[in-house]
Design an enzyme around this catalytic site. Structure first.
Site, PDB file in Angstrom:
ATOM      1  N   SER A  39       0.877  -1.177   0.000  1.00 34.69           N
ATOM      2  CA  SER A  39       0.000   0.000   0.000  1.00 34.69           C
ATOM      3  C   SER A  39       0.914   1.227   0.000  1.00 34.69           C
ATOM      4  O   SER A  39       2.082   1.126   0.393  1.00 34.69           O
ATOM      5  CB  SER A  39      -0.932  -0.006   1.211  1.00 34.69           C
ATOM      6  N   GLU A  97       1.383   5.540   0.721  1.00 39.07           N
ATOM      7  CA  GLU A  97       0.859   6.708   1.433  1.00 39.07           C
ATOM      8  C   GLU A  97       1.265   7.998   0.718  1.00 39.07           C
ATOM      9  O   GLU A  97       2.419   8.153   0.318  1.00 39.07           O
ATOM     10  CB  GLU A  97       1.402   6.714   2.865  1.00 39.07           C
ATOM     11  N   ASP A 148      -1.023  15.143  16.482  1.00 37.34           N
ATOM     12  CA  ASP A 148      -0.136  15.891  17.385  1.00 37.34           C
ATOM     13  C   ASP A 148      -0.684  17.293  17.602  1.00 37.34           C
ATOM     14  O   ASP A 148      -1.380  17.828  16.742  1.00 37.34           O
ATOM     15  CB  ASP A 148       1.269  15.980  16.775  1.00 37.34           C
ATOM     16  N   PHE A 161      13.970  14.470  11.265  1.00 37.40           N
ATOM     17  CA  PHE A 161      12.589  14.104  11.548  1.00 37.40           C
ATOM     18  C   PHE A 161      12.535  12.917  12.510  1.00 37.40           C
ATOM     19  O   PHE A 161      11.720  12.884  13.433  1.00 37.40           O
ATOM     20  CB  PHE A 161      11.890  13.771  10.226  1.00 37.40           C
ATOM     21  N   HIS A 208       3.706  -1.133   3.738  1.00 39.64           N
ATOM     22  CA  HIS A 208       3.112   0.191   3.501  1.00 39.64           C
ATOM     23  C   HIS A 208       4.282   1.142   3.220  1.00 39.64           C
ATOM     24  O   HIS A 208       5.206   1.245   4.037  1.00 39.64           O
ATOM     25  CB  HIS A 208       2.346   0.635   4.758  1.00 39.64           C
TER      26      HIS A 208
HETATM   27  P1  FAD Z   1      -2.423   7.036  19.995  1.00 40.57           P
HETATM   28  O1  FAD Z   1      -2.251   5.653  19.470  1.00 40.57           O
HETATM   29  O2  FAD Z   1      -3.750   7.454  20.451  1.00 40.57           O
HETATM   30  O3  FAD Z   1      -1.386   7.248  21.159  1.00 40.57           O
HETATM   31  C1  FAD Z   1       0.013   7.071  20.962  1.00 40.57           C
HETATM   32  C2  FAD Z   1       0.698   6.801  22.318  1.00 40.57           C
HETATM   33  O4  FAD Z   1       0.637   7.956  23.133  1.00 40.57           O
HETATM   34  C3  FAD Z   1       0.024   5.692  23.067  1.00 40.57           C
HETATM   35  O5  FAD Z   1       0.773   4.507  22.939  1.00 40.57           O
HETATM   36  C4  FAD Z   1      -0.087   6.174  24.491  1.00 40.57           C
HETATM   37  O6  FAD Z   1       0.810   5.468  25.305  1.00 40.57           O
HETATM   38  C5  FAD Z   1       0.239   7.617  24.433  1.00 40.57           C
HETATM   39  N1  FAD Z   1      -0.950   8.438  24.753  1.00 40.57           N
HETATM   40  C6  FAD Z   1      -2.054   8.613  23.999  1.00 40.57           C
HETATM   41  N2  FAD Z   1      -2.934   9.456  24.589  1.00 40.57           N
HETATM   42  C7  FAD Z   1      -2.343   9.819  25.737  1.00 40.57           C
HETATM   43  C8  FAD Z   1      -2.720  10.684  26.782  1.00 40.57           C
HETATM   44  N3  FAD Z   1      -3.885  11.341  26.764  1.00 40.57           N
HETATM   45  N4  FAD Z   1      -1.849  10.841  27.815  1.00 40.57           N
HETATM   46  C9  FAD Z   1      -0.673  10.186  27.821  1.00 40.57           C
HETATM   47  N5  FAD Z   1      -0.259   9.358  26.855  1.00 40.57           N
HETATM   48  C10 FAD Z   1      -1.080   9.175  25.840  1.00 40.57           C
HETATM   49  N6  FAD Z   1      -0.388  12.484  12.070  1.00 40.57           N
HETATM   50  C11 FAD Z   1      -1.199  13.385  11.456  1.00 40.57           C
HETATM   51  O7  FAD Z   1      -1.372  14.505  11.947  1.00 40.57           O
HETATM   52  N7  FAD Z   1      -1.840  13.079  10.274  1.00 40.57           N
HETATM   53  C12 FAD Z   1      -1.704  11.867   9.675  1.00 40.57           C
HETATM   54  O8  FAD Z   1      -2.291  11.627   8.622  1.00 40.57           O
HETATM   55  C13 FAD Z   1      -0.862  10.886  10.302  1.00 40.57           C
HETATM   56  N8  FAD Z   1      -0.697   9.654   9.761  1.00 40.57           N
HETATM   57  C14 FAD Z   1       0.066   8.715  10.427  1.00 40.57           C
HETATM   58  C15 FAD Z   1       0.146   7.415   9.889  1.00 40.57           C
HETATM   59  C16 FAD Z   1       0.881   6.436  10.548  1.00 40.57           C
HETATM   60  C17 FAD Z   1       0.930   5.021   9.951  1.00 40.57           C
HETATM   61  C18 FAD Z   1       1.588   6.749  11.746  1.00 40.57           C
HETATM   62  C19 FAD Z   1       2.423   5.704  12.446  1.00 40.57           C
HETATM   63  C20 FAD Z   1       1.516   8.037  12.280  1.00 40.57           C
HETATM   64  C21 FAD Z   1       0.738   9.030  11.638  1.00 40.57           C
HETATM   65  N9  FAD Z   1       0.607  10.321  12.161  1.00 40.57           N
HETATM   66  C22 FAD Z   1      -0.204  11.243  11.534  1.00 40.57           C
HETATM   67  C23 FAD Z   1       1.338  10.722  13.386  1.00 40.57           C
HETATM   68  C24 FAD Z   1       0.487  10.577  14.670  1.00 40.57           C
HETATM   69  O9  FAD Z   1      -0.597  11.468  14.630  1.00 40.57           O
HETATM   70  C25 FAD Z   1       1.400  10.903  15.851  1.00 40.57           C
HETATM   71  O10 FAD Z   1       2.399   9.923  15.996  1.00 40.57           O
HETATM   72  C26 FAD Z   1       0.685  11.160  17.175  1.00 40.57           C
HETATM   73  O11 FAD Z   1       1.667  11.634  18.118  1.00 40.57           O
HETATM   74  C27 FAD Z   1       0.053   9.946  17.814  1.00 40.57           C
HETATM   75  O12 FAD Z   1      -1.116   9.563  17.183  1.00 40.57           O
HETATM   76  P2  FAD Z   1      -1.629   8.048  17.388  1.00 40.57           P
HETATM   77  O13 FAD Z   1      -2.917   7.842  16.724  1.00 40.57           O
HETATM   78  O14 FAD Z   1      -0.534   7.124  17.050  1.00 40.57           O
HETATM   79  O15 FAD Z   1      -1.871   8.082  18.963  1.00 40.57           O
END
Ligand code: FAD
Length: 302
Positions: free
Chosen positions: A16, A18, A110, A220, A270
């Protein structure tokens, strides 16, 4: 390289790609060149990222729509829940669903101030990726991918907490995890083992980043907690002003990583394309993924 395995690899491997939504007309043209070049490789899906705090919502939607209308590809829309109330997020889900989107990549995102600043959930929002998965699951019958971090997310105090978050996403309905990029395959393998031990059985698809610009990747990486091994820095050493050799080395490095993962039994990849086709196309070729056009030209020549 283990070229001896090449002929049968293509049957087993799925990919896939991105993309990120373009900001300018010039970037848009480059993205569409890339999409056109990669489309014949028949990826399982192509995903389109979503900017910090939903800043690219319209551009993401426009790109996804164009993929739906003008290509044979299946798009997956990334979505984040940072800085947004639940009804705003639900409205974006509906917008994509009405467009015909069936696949999502659900992320927390973020803070707008950037990686490294403390994350605070919106008071009326979904708190994290797991809650967003729950919202998508209750909105429709979607294929939902989530993130995974072989070196753990920088905000996770330890691996147990990190894996626990992945488990919550799976429990809420995620069907696939896609990893942050990494360069040390042992770290990925160890992470998958930890996840399996925690009862997580969904595919954990490695995210592969071909190194278009080593200096940028090194900067990065330090911000998103991915390790750049010393051997990788050595491979690109002295190539800052030699783009041709840099590209050759980058495709060799990415192919080596992917072929090693295939040896370890990985069948799905991916690719973070950075909206460029060349390196990804070359690596796909090496793992036996060919466009029908290329195959037809090959058999005509034979
Ligand atoms: P989550 O899985 O919700 O959390 C990540 C970790 O942070 C968890 O393991 C947990 O331990 C900790 N955590 C979560 N919430 C809390 C809290 N409230 N307090 C304390 N700890 C906490 N970013 C973008 O903006 N746009 C995108 O399109 C995008 N695509 C991505 C695609 C992939 C495949 C990946 C790997 C990352 C992508 N990101 C993107 C980056 C991502 O948004 C960041 O890494 C962000 O910091 C975490 O999002 P997440 O969904 O992984 O978080």
């Amino acid at each position: 390289f283990r070229f001896s395995r090449r002929p049968d690899i293509g049957d087993k491997v799925r990919v896939s790609f991105e993309f990120f939504p373009p900001k300018t007309d010039e970037m848009e043209a480059r993205l569409w060149d890339t999409v056109t070049r990669l489309e014949p490789l028949k990826p399982k899906f192509v995903s389109v990222t979503y900017g910090a705090g939903g800043s690219t919502r319209e551009r993401t939607a426009r790109t996804v729509k164009r993929i739906l209308n003008e290509t044979t590809l299946t798009p997956a829309a990334h979505m984040t829940c940072v800085d947004a109330a639940r009804d705003q997020v639900d409205a974006v889900i509906k917008e994509f669903a009405d467009m015909g989107v069936k696949r999502f990549v659900a992320l927390r995102g973020d803070p707008a101030a950037g990686v490294g600043t403390i994350y605070r959930p919106h008071p009326d929002g979904y708190a994290n990726g797991a809650e967003l998965v729950g919202a998508l699951k209750s909105a429709g019958d979607f294929d939902i991918s989530v993130s995974a971090y072989p070196e753990k997310h920088p905000e996770s105090p330890d691996f147990a907490t990190d894996i626990d978050m992945l488990k919550r996403k799976v429990d809420n309905g995620a069907t696939r995890a896609i990893t942050q990029f990494f360069f040390d395959n042992d770290l990925y393998e160890r992470y998958v083992e930890r996840a399996r031990r925690a009862g997580i059985y969904i595919p954990i698809v490695p995210g592969i980043l071909p190194v278009h610009n080593f200096t940028q990747v090194a900067n990065f990486s330090s911000r998103c907690g991915a390790l750049v091994p010393a051997w990788l820095a050595e491979r690109f050493e002295g190539l800052e002003n030699d783009p041709q050799t840099h590209a050759l080395v980058a495709s060799a490095v990415a192919a080596e990583q992917v072929l090693d993962l295939v040896e370890r039994g990985v069948g799905d990849f991916h690719f973070y394309t950075m909206n460029r086709a060349d390196l990804v196309f070359a690596v796909c070729h090496m793992i036996g993924i060919r466009s029908h056009e290329a195959e037809a030209a090959g058999s005509a020549a034979a």
